[in-house]
Design a protein around this motif. Sequence first.
Motif, PDB file in Angstrom:
ATOM      1  N   MET A 111       0.849  -1.173   0.000  1.00  0.00           N
ATOM      2  CA  MET A 111       0.000   0.000   0.000  1.00  0.00           C
ATOM      3  C   MET A 111       0.889   1.227   0.000  1.00  0.00           C
ATOM      4  O   MET A 111       1.929   1.255   0.661  1.00  0.00           O
ATOM      5  N   ALA A 112       0.455   2.255  -0.738  1.00  0.00           N
ATOM      6  CA  ALA A 112       1.210   3.497  -0.822  1.00  0.00           C
ATOM      7  C   ALA A 112       0.242   4.671  -0.764  1.00  0.00           C
ATOM      8  O   ALA A 112      -0.964   4.510  -0.991  1.00  0.00           O
ATOM      9  N   ALA A 113       0.780   5.835  -0.471  1.00  0.00           N
ATOM     10  CA  ALA A 113      -0.008   7.066  -0.459  1.00  0.00           C
ATOM     11  C   ALA A 113       0.784   8.167  -1.143  1.00  0.00           C
ATOM     12  O   ALA A 113       1.990   8.299  -0.935  1.00  0.00           O
ATOM     13  N   ILE A 114       0.083   8.937  -1.976  1.00  0.00           N
ATOM     14  CA  ILE A 114       0.708  10.043  -2.701  1.00  0.00           C
ATOM     15  C   ILE A 114      -0.114  11.298  -2.460  1.00  0.00           C
ATOM     16  O   ILE A 114      -1.343  11.273  -2.577  1.00  0.00           O
ATOM     17  N   GLY A 115       0.574  12.389  -2.151  1.00  0.00           N
ATOM     18  CA  GLY A 115      -0.118  13.661  -2.001  1.00  0.00           C
ATOM     19  C   GLY A 115       0.640  14.613  -1.111  1.00  0.00           C
ATOM     20  O   GLY A 115       1.806  14.383  -0.778  1.00  0.00           O
ATOM     21  N   GLU A 116      -0.048  15.658  -0.709  1.00  0.00           N
ATOM     22  CA  GLU A 116       0.565  16.677   0.107  1.00  0.00           C
ATOM     23  C   GLU A 116       1.077  16.065   1.416  1.00  0.00           C
ATOM     24  O   GLU A 116       0.391  15.282   2.053  1.00  0.00           O
ATOM     25  N   ARG A 117       2.278  16.462   1.776  1.00  0.00           N
ATOM     26  CA  ARG A 117       2.981  15.881   2.931  1.00  0.00           C
ATOM     27  C   ARG A 117       2.113  15.842   4.188  1.00  0.00           C
ATOM     28  O   ARG A 117       2.040  14.814   4.856  1.00  0.00           O
ATOM     29  N   LEU A 118       1.466  16.939   4.524  1.00  0.00           N
ATOM     30  CA  LEU A 118       0.659  16.979   5.743  1.00  0.00           C
ATOM     31  C   LEU A 118      -0.527  16.019   5.701  1.00  0.00           C
ATOM     32  O   LEU A 118      -0.993  15.552   6.732  1.00  0.00           O
ATOM     33  N   ARG A 119      -1.023  15.705   4.511  1.00  0.00           N
ATOM     34  CA  ARG A 119      -2.174  14.809   4.384  1.00  0.00           C
ATOM     35  C   ARG A 119      -1.791  13.337   4.428  1.00  0.00           C
ATOM     36  O   ARG A 119      -2.588  12.498   4.814  1.00  0.00           O
ATOM     37  N   VAL A 120      -0.580  12.992   3.986  1.00  0.00           N
ATOM     38  CA  VAL A 120      -0.218  11.574   3.875  1.00  0.00           C
ATOM     39  C   VAL A 120       0.773  11.090   4.927  1.00  0.00           C
ATOM     40  O   VAL A 120       0.891   9.880   5.149  1.00  0.00           O
ATOM     41  N   LEU A 167      -2.444  -1.110  -3.699  1.00  0.00           N
ATOM     42  CA  LEU A 167      -3.400  -0.051  -3.408  1.00  0.00           C
ATOM     43  C   LEU A 167      -2.649   1.256  -3.212  1.00  0.00           C
ATOM     44  O   LEU A 167      -1.642   1.296  -2.510  1.00  0.00           O
ATOM     45  N   VAL A 168      -3.152   2.318  -3.850  1.00  0.00           N
ATOM     46  CA  VAL A 168      -2.570   3.644  -3.691  1.00  0.00           C
ATOM     47  C   VAL A 168      -3.670   4.579  -3.216  1.00  0.00           C
ATOM     48  O   VAL A 168      -4.715   4.704  -3.859  1.00  0.00           O
ATOM     49  N   VAL A 169      -3.437   5.216  -2.087  1.00  0.00           N
ATOM     50  CA  VAL A 169      -4.335   6.242  -1.572  1.00  0.00           C
ATOM     51  C   VAL A 169      -3.764   7.579  -2.028  1.00  0.00           C
ATOM     52  O   VAL A 169      -2.576   7.841  -1.850  1.00  0.00           O
ATOM     53  N   VAL A 170      -4.613   8.404  -2.645  1.00  0.00           N
ATOM     54  CA  VAL A 170      -4.162   9.707  -3.126  1.00  0.00           C
ATOM     55  C   VAL A 170      -5.042  10.808  -2.555  1.00  0.00           C
ATOM     56  O   VAL A 170      -6.216  10.589  -2.268  1.00  0.00           O
ATOM     57  N   THR A 171      -4.453  11.968  -2.395  1.00  0.00           N
ATOM     58  CA  THR A 171      -5.224  13.130  -1.960  1.00  0.00           C
ATOM     59  C   THR A 171      -6.028  13.638  -3.161  1.00  0.00           C
ATOM     60  O   THR A 171      -5.719  13.294  -4.307  1.00  0.00           O
ATOM     61  N   PRO A 172      -7.051  14.456  -2.932  1.00  0.00           N
ATOM     62  CA  PRO A 172      -7.803  15.000  -4.064  1.00  0.00           C
ATOM     63  C   PRO A 172      -6.930  15.763  -5.063  1.00  0.00           C
ATOM     64  O   PRO A 172      -7.114  15.635  -6.278  1.00  0.00           O
TER      65      PRO A 172
END
Length: 70
Positions: free
Chosen positions: A1-10, A42-47
């Motif tokens: 699992m990974a997450a991409i987006g603004e530092r404060l959000r991820v 799975l990748v979670v991304v910010t809007p």
Amino acid sequence: MAAIGERLRVLGLVTAGVVVLPAEDPDAVRTAWRRLPPDTGLVVVTPAAAEALGPELLEQGDPLTAVMPP
């Protein structure tokens, strides 16, 4: 699992064992996407990251993606 987006959000997701790829602008988001580990399921991304990637990448199904609520 990974997450991409603004530092404060991820950043908080790292405590759950998620590979966190902070990206503050569209170019950084696309670079982070290309650098995903090959076994990412799975990748979670910010809007904002979702907007930078566009629907074509998000709907391809591999890896599965989920957009965080605003």
